[in-house]
Design an enzyme around this catalytic site. Structure first.
Site, PDB file in Angstrom:
ATOM      1  N   ASP A  14     -48.495  75.063 -21.015  1.00 61.38           N
ATOM      2  CA  ASP A  14     -47.309  74.894 -20.172  1.00 61.38           C
ATOM      3  C   ASP A  14     -47.068  73.394 -20.042  1.00 61.38           C
ATOM      4  OD1 ASP A  14     -45.131  75.391 -18.510  1.00 61.38           O
ATOM      5  OD2 ASP A  14     -46.198  76.854 -17.289  1.00 61.38           O
ATOM      6  N   ARG A  61     -34.264  84.870 -13.659  1.00 60.63           N
ATOM      7  CA  ARG A  61     -32.988  85.135 -12.990  1.00 60.63           C
ATOM      8  C   ARG A  61     -33.134  85.093 -11.471  1.00 60.63           C
ATOM      9  NH1 ARG A  61     -30.340  90.591 -14.357  1.00 60.63           N
ATOM     10  NH2 ARG A  61     -32.342  91.476 -15.007  1.00 60.63           N
ATOM     11  N   ARG A  67     -29.047  88.100 -17.676  1.00 56.75           N
ATOM     12  CA  ARG A  67     -30.010  87.373 -18.520  1.00 56.75           C
ATOM     13  C   ARG A  67     -29.296  86.278 -19.305  1.00 56.75           C
ATOM     14  NH1 ARG A  67     -31.628  92.609 -18.409  1.00 56.75           N
ATOM     15  NH2 ARG A  67     -33.819  93.132 -18.023  1.00 56.75           N
ATOM     16  N   ASN A  74     -32.838  78.173 -21.191  1.00 56.53           N
ATOM     17  CA  ASN A  74     -33.929  78.742 -21.987  1.00 56.53           C
ATOM     18  C   ASN A  74     -33.751  78.567 -23.496  1.00 56.53           C
ATOM     19  OD1 ASN A  74     -34.985  79.422 -19.562  1.00 56.53           O
ATOM     20  ND2 ASN A  74     -34.840  81.637 -19.812  1.00 56.53           N
ATOM     21  N   ILE A  97     -40.554  86.621 -25.366  1.00 57.85           N
ATOM     22  CA  ILE A  97     -40.286  87.250 -24.071  1.00 57.85           C
ATOM     23  C   ILE A  97     -39.140  86.511 -23.351  1.00 57.85           C
ATOM     24  CG2 ILE A  97     -41.273  87.627 -21.770  1.00 57.85           C
ATOM     25  CD1 ILE A  97     -43.977  88.152 -23.126  1.00 57.85           C
ATOM     26  N   ASP A 130     -39.018  97.685 -21.303  1.00 57.69           N
ATOM     27  CA  ASP A 130     -38.011  98.754 -21.219  1.00 57.69           C
ATOM     28  C   ASP A 130     -38.663 100.114 -21.480  1.00 57.69           C
ATOM     29  OD1 ASP A 130     -36.011  96.780 -20.843  1.00 57.69           O
ATOM     30  OD2 ASP A 130     -35.985  96.418 -23.002  1.00 57.69           O
ATOM     31  N   ARG A 133     -40.828 101.026 -18.460  1.00 60.79           N
ATOM     32  CA  ARG A 133     -39.990 101.526 -17.346  1.00 60.79           C
ATOM     33  C   ARG A 133     -39.478 102.940 -17.645  1.00 60.79           C
ATOM     34  NH1 ARG A 133     -37.186  95.693 -17.017  1.00 60.79           N
ATOM     35  NH2 ARG A 133     -38.406  94.861 -15.274  1.00 60.79           N
ATOM     36  N   HIS A 157     -32.283  93.859 -25.181  1.00 57.40           N
ATOM     37  CA  HIS A 157     -32.988  93.745 -23.900  1.00 57.40           C
ATOM     38  C   HIS A 157     -32.083  93.100 -22.849  1.00 57.40           C
ATOM     39  CE1 HIS A 157     -36.195  93.439 -21.018  1.00 57.40           C
ATOM     40  NE2 HIS A 157     -36.033  92.121 -20.934  1.00 57.40           N
ATOM     41  N   MET A 209     -44.185  92.685 -16.504  1.00 54.23           N
ATOM     42  CA  MET A 209     -43.884  91.988 -17.771  1.00 54.23           C
ATOM     43  C   MET A 209     -45.174  91.545 -18.460  1.00 54.23           C
ATOM     44  SD  MET A 209     -41.357  91.005 -19.677  1.00 54.23           S
ATOM     45  CE  MET A 209     -42.322  91.256 -21.146  1.00 54.23           C
TER      46      MET A 209
END
Ligand code: LMR
Length: 295
Positions: A14, A61, A67, A74, A97, A130, A133, A157, A209
């Protein structure tokens, strides 16, 4: 990923704070050796020797955002990370991702093409959440053990581009009404937004996620290790529809995406959903391609 028995070495990167995260994660008593890398000057070291790179970078978000509203920030982050991947681990599988996935995957493809390292079998948009879920919501509605449930999710997505195929769900249920299938579809399409709203400004899904990202990365690693019949839904370069990228079932193997599988039989409702997702998905793909070639 630290819990995954197929991981021997885990590099965490990071722009800041990674040494603390790495120290923390490294105490988990599993075999993977953990290193933390912070700051752009360490990015090359973090990537070198990687077989799989998972990219969850960027901003999340806030309520009211789509998105696509994340694109401006991004897209640039993804572009620079992919430039480094092309330099330091050009043969790695890339699990994207970062949102908007419908655009960031095409951006990655363009960056790799320019660098001469693009292999369409090695670039994946992670759409596993997805599927996760859809499985959870279907199991709750139909009242079957969730561990036995499978539901393919195709398209992309974001919002209506997420198309769960409940007509192909197993175990089969003949008791779901059209209205119930519509409601399950909408809840799956709005799953990310449900979390964004519940977090009320504090970000988007991180825990589910992380789970979904780990499930997909583990499937990639099993494929690389030659485990047969590893099939996951993922957003890849595709000729299944007229769109250049599309999520569908993909067979994962030693080279990455060994086979992009067809959609199978769709209900009339799903056929309609497929046609109505195409304009948005096409526009998001083109936006990514244009961005990558503009700058
Ligand atoms: C999700 O599906 O939860 C992620 O794509 C994050 C988001 O913004 O919804």
């Amino acid at each position: 990923m630290k819990l995954d028995p197929l991981v021997s070495s885990l590099s965490l990167y990071d722009i800041a704070n990674t040494p603390g995260v790495a120290a923390d994660v490294s105490h988990i008593n599993s075999p993977a050796q953990v290193e933390g890398y912070a700051g752009e000057e360490q990015l090359g070291k973090a990537l070198e020797g990687s077989d799989v790179v998972i990219i969850p970078a960027g901003v999340p978000r806030k309520p009211g955002m789509t998105r696509d509203d994340l694109f401006n920030i991004n897209a640039g982050i993804v572009k620079s990370l992919c430039t480094a991947i092309a330099n330091y681990c050009p043969h790695a599988l890339v699990n994207m991702i970062s949102n908007p996935v419908n655009s960031t995957v095409p951006i990655a493809a363009e960056v790799f093409k320019k660098a001469g390292t693009y292999d369409e079998k090695k670039l994946f948009g992670v759409t596993t959440l997805d599927v996760v879920r859809a499985k959870t919501f279907y199991a709750g509605k139909v009242n079957v053990p969730v561990a036995e449930v499978n539901v393919p999710v195709i398209g992309g997505h974001a919002g209506v581009t997420i198309l769960p195929l409940f007509s192909q769900a197993t175990p089969k249920s003949n008791n779901l009404s059209d209205e119930e299938i519509k409601a399950l579809t909408k809840r799956t399409q709005d799953g990310g937004t449900e979390v964004v709203e519940a977090k009320a400004g504090k970000g988007s899904a991180t825990l589910s996620m992380a789970y979904a990202g780990a499930v997909f990365a583990d499937a990639c690693l099993m494929g690389l290790n030659g485990v047969p019949d590893i099939v996951e839904c993922t957003f890849v370069q595709s000729s299944v529809t007229e769109l250049p990228f599309f999520a569908s079932k993909v067979r994962l193997g030693k080279n990455g995406a060994d086979e992009v599988l067809g959609l199978g039989p769709l209900s009339d409702y799903e056929k309609q959903g497929l046609e109505s997702l195409k304009p948005e998905l096409k526009a998001s793909i083109e936006k990514g391609i244009q961005f990558a070639n503009r700058s």
